[in-house]
Design a protein around this motif. Structure first.
Motif, mmCIF file in Angstrom:
data_model
loop_
_atom_site.group_PDB
_atom_site.id
_atom_site.type_symbol
_atom_site.label_atom_id
_atom_site.label_comp_id
_atom_site.label_asym_id
_atom_site.label_seq_id
_atom_site.Cartn_x
_atom_site.Cartn_y
_atom_site.Cartn_z
ATOM 1 N N SER A 79 0.804 -1.255 -0.144
ATOM 2 C CA SER A 79 -0.017 0.215 0.100
ATOM 3 C C SER A 79 0.686 1.229 -0.035
ATOM 4 O O SER A 79 0.859 2.004 -1.112
ATOM 5 C CB SER A 79 -0.881 -0.022 1.219
ATOM 6 O OG SER A 79 -0.269 -0.146 2.481
ATOM 7 N N THR A 85 -1.482 -4.538 2.521
ATOM 8 C CA THR A 85 -3.032 -4.870 2.700
ATOM 9 C C THR A 85 -3.218 -6.602 2.722
ATOM 10 O O THR A 85 -2.287 -7.074 1.594
ATOM 11 C CB THR A 85 -3.890 -4.557 1.849
ATOM 12 O OG1 THR A 85 -3.628 -4.686 0.479
ATOM 13 C CG2 THR A 85 -3.925 -2.747 2.340
ATOM 14 N N ASP A 87 -6.008 -9.863 2.213
ATOM 15 C CA ASP A 87 -7.494 -10.201 2.467
ATOM 16 C C ASP A 87 -7.596 -11.574 2.262
ATOM 17 O O ASP A 87 -7.169 -12.078 1.393
ATOM 18 C CB ASP A 87 -8.080 -9.421 0.853
ATOM 19 C CG ASP A 87 -7.919 -7.711 1.246
ATOM 20 O OD1 ASP A 87 -8.596 -7.140 1.848
ATOM 21 O OD2 ASP A 87 -6.789 -7.073 0.327
ATOM 22 N N HIS A 96 -9.917 -8.671 6.576
ATOM 23 C CA HIS A 96 -9.027 -7.817 5.888
ATOM 24 C C HIS A 96 -8.079 -6.914 6.763
ATOM 25 O O HIS A 96 -8.590 -6.357 7.825
ATOM 26 C CB HIS A 96 -10.118 -6.619 5.208
ATOM 27 C CG HIS A 96 -11.111 -7.275 4.381
ATOM 28 N ND1 HIS A 96 -10.978 -7.700 3.321
ATOM 29 C CD2 HIS A 96 -12.536 -7.546 4.939
ATOM 30 C CE1 HIS A 96 -12.185 -8.182 2.810
ATOM 31 N NE2 HIS A 96 -13.290 -8.212 3.831
ATOM 32 N N HIS A 98 -4.583 -4.200 7.209
ATOM 33 C CA HIS A 98 -3.744 -3.393 6.559
ATOM 34 C C HIS A 98 -2.518 -2.964 7.826
ATOM 35 O O HIS A 98 -3.051 -2.213 8.898
ATOM 36 C CB HIS A 98 -4.458 -1.922 6.120
ATOM 37 C CG HIS A 98 -3.389 -0.951 5.561
ATOM 38 N ND1 HIS A 98 -3.185 0.603 6.250
ATOM 39 C CD2 HIS A 98 -2.624 -1.023 4.453
ATOM 40 C CE1 HIS A 98 -2.316 1.144 5.283
ATOM 41 N NE2 HIS A 98 -1.867 0.307 4.549
ATOM 42 N N SER A 209 -15.463 2.452 7.402
ATOM 43 C CA SER A 209 -15.294 3.427 6.242
ATOM 44 C C SER A 209 -13.987 4.413 6.546
ATOM 45 O O SER A 209 -13.489 4.998 5.532
ATOM 46 C CB SER A 209 -16.652 4.490 6.155
ATOM 47 O OG SER A 209 -16.740 5.128 7.551
ATOM 48 N N ASN A 212 -8.034 2.245 6.062
ATOM 49 C CA ASN A 212 -7.329 2.257 4.931
ATOM 50 C C ASN A 212 -7.110 0.855 4.399
ATOM 51 O O ASN A 212 -5.895 0.331 4.346
ATOM 52 C CB ASN A 212 -6.102 2.932 5.166
ATOM 53 C CG ASN A 212 -6.196 4.273 5.418
ATOM 54 O OD1 ASN A 212 -6.808 5.135 4.820
ATOM 55 N ND2 ASN A 212 -5.599 4.787 6.656
ATOM 56 N N SER A 214 -8.031 -2.433 1.608
ATOM 57 C CA SER A 214 -7.995 -2.780 0.016
ATOM 58 C C SER A 214 -9.443 -2.452 -0.605
ATOM 59 O O SER A 214 -10.267 -2.576 0.014
ATOM 60 C CB SER A 214 -7.306 -3.904 -0.447
ATOM 61 O OG SER A 214 -8.104 -4.926 -0.373
ATOM 62 N N GLN A 215 -9.318 -2.665 -2.003
ATOM 63 C CA GLN A 215 -10.737 -2.621 -2.440
ATOM 64 C C GLN A 215 -11.675 -3.992 -2.085
ATOM 65 O O GLN A 215 -12.753 -3.758 -2.240
ATOM 66 C CB GLN A 215 -10.599 -2.650 -4.005
ATOM 67 C CG GLN A 215 -9.851 -3.528 -4.699
ATOM 68 C CD GLN A 215 -9.835 -3.313 -6.202
ATOM 69 O OE1 GLN A 215 -10.158 -2.288 -6.533
ATOM 70 N NE2 GLN A 215 -9.034 -4.398 -6.907
ATOM 71 N N HIS A 216 -10.973 -4.803 -1.800
ATOM 72 C CA HIS A 216 -11.501 -6.342 -1.453
ATOM 73 C C HIS A 216 -12.492 -6.078 -0.262
ATOM 74 O O HIS A 216 -13.182 -7.052 -0.005
ATOM 75 C CB HIS A 216 -10.636 -7.220 -1.315
ATOM 76 C CG HIS A 216 -9.746 -7.576 -2.520
ATOM 77 N ND1 HIS A 216 -10.380 -8.574 -3.528
ATOM 78 C CD2 HIS A 216 -8.528 -7.475 -2.762
ATOM 79 C CE1 HIS A 216 -9.141 -8.381 -4.660
ATOM 80 N NE2 HIS A 216 -8.204 -7.975 -4.178
ATOM 81 N N ALA A 218 -14.522 -3.802 0.455
ATOM 82 C CA ALA A 218 -15.614 -3.073 -0.125
ATOM 83 C C ALA A 218 -17.021 -3.747 0.495
ATOM 84 O O ALA A 218 -18.125 -3.082 0.777
ATOM 85 C CB ALA A 218 -15.802 -2.666 -1.316
#
Length: 291
Positions: A79, A85, A87, A96, A98, A209, A212, A214-216, A218
């Motif tokens: 990152s 990160t 997942d 998840h 970080h 929210s 920080n 990853s997109q995984h 979401a």
């Protein structure tokens, strides 16, 4: 000539598993080395082997989250400098993270097993022993237990050492003595409650929210996941984990406070009888509380 050292060290770590999620673990390490005698008529001095091998194991494996990089459900990405990160995709029980790189131990395998971790340890130790040591045998094993036990993961942000990492853990027995006698049924109930559990501290909770990740991550929602974040001497740690595999405590999760927590939870079940809780943190160490 062979030199052996039993119970050289204990590895307390957690690992990611597609079926069980985040699993706290404790393995005892035995070592056998073979080679020619040196000028002191030794293969290797006992004090030296303990210090040298234990230091390497502590540095690269102990108190880390072990991640099998060849597992198709796991995604790993850098990152920012020094952070990664990770997942583990498991539908509504995804995990998840970080964290600083030193919080992870990456092994080139599809799954974390005693065999795959042993292979990784061989790679860690290879080339770091004296030239006269020609052979190295490693044995990881569980402590033999005669009662109930559980696997838990946690992080201690106030700890100066590696316990501050947000995802490390232990395989721990529990002893519950009612009026001086162990109650196997109560012990088993508690072990089932904390089987493969993440123990989080309420003040470390964070909005998903705000993390920080990853997109995984979401798909993780406040209905399915808790978010945790804290800053410790080694850096900032962030985690999103399924609520179904988490228990929130009002305190830190040191073994001393866990012993008190278990005692408070179990005491109503034994009424006016005396209760003593012996809570372990891995192998051969822990805390006691009486109610």
């Amino acid at each position: 000539m062979k030199l052996f050292v039993r119970d050289l060290t204990v590895i307390d770590a957690s690992y990611l598993c597609g079926q069980r999620g985040m699993v706290g673990e404790s393995w005892i390490l035995d070592v056998v080395m073979s080679g020619e005698l040196n000028e002191m008529s030794m293969v290797l001095d006992f004090s030296r082997v303990k210090k040298q091998i234990k230091q390497l194991v502590d540095t690269y494996v102990d108190h880390r989250l072990i991640v099998p990089t060849q597992n198709a459900r796991i995604h790993i990405a850098g990152s920012q400098p020094g952070y990664t990160t990770v997942d583990l995709l498991r539908d509504e029980k995804s995990i998840h993270l970080h964290c600083p790189d030193q919080a992870y131990c990456f092994i080139e395998d599809e799954a974390v097993t005693i065999e795959s971790v042993t292979r990784h340890l061989h790679q860690v130790l290879k080339g770091n022993l004296p030239e006269n040591v020609q052979g190295l045998e490693l044995k990881l094993r569980h402590e033999q237990l005669d009662g109930a036990f559980y696997h838990y993961s946690h992080g201690l942000k106030k700890h100066d050492g590696n316990c501050q990492r947000i995802a490390h853990g232990h395989r721990s027995p529990v002893e519950l003595l009612v009026d001086g006698h162990r109650d196997a049924a109560l012990e088993q109930q508690w072990a089932q409650r904390w089987q493969d559990i993440y123990l989080g501290t309420r003040e470390d909770l964070a909005e998903l929210s705000e993390l920080n990740l990853s997109q995984h991550a979401a798909a993780a929602t406040p209905q399915t996941h808790y978010g945790f974040r804290y800053t410790a001497p080694q850096g900032e740690f962030e985690l999103a984990i399924a609520k179904a595999e988490t228990e929130i405590l009002e305190t830190d999760t040191t073994v001393e406070l866990l012993a008190h927590y278990i005692a408070e939870q179990v005491k109503p079940l034994v009424a006016d009888k005396t209760l003593e809780v012996v809570a372990y943190e891995g192998v051969g160490k822990g805390a006691m509380a009486t109610r």
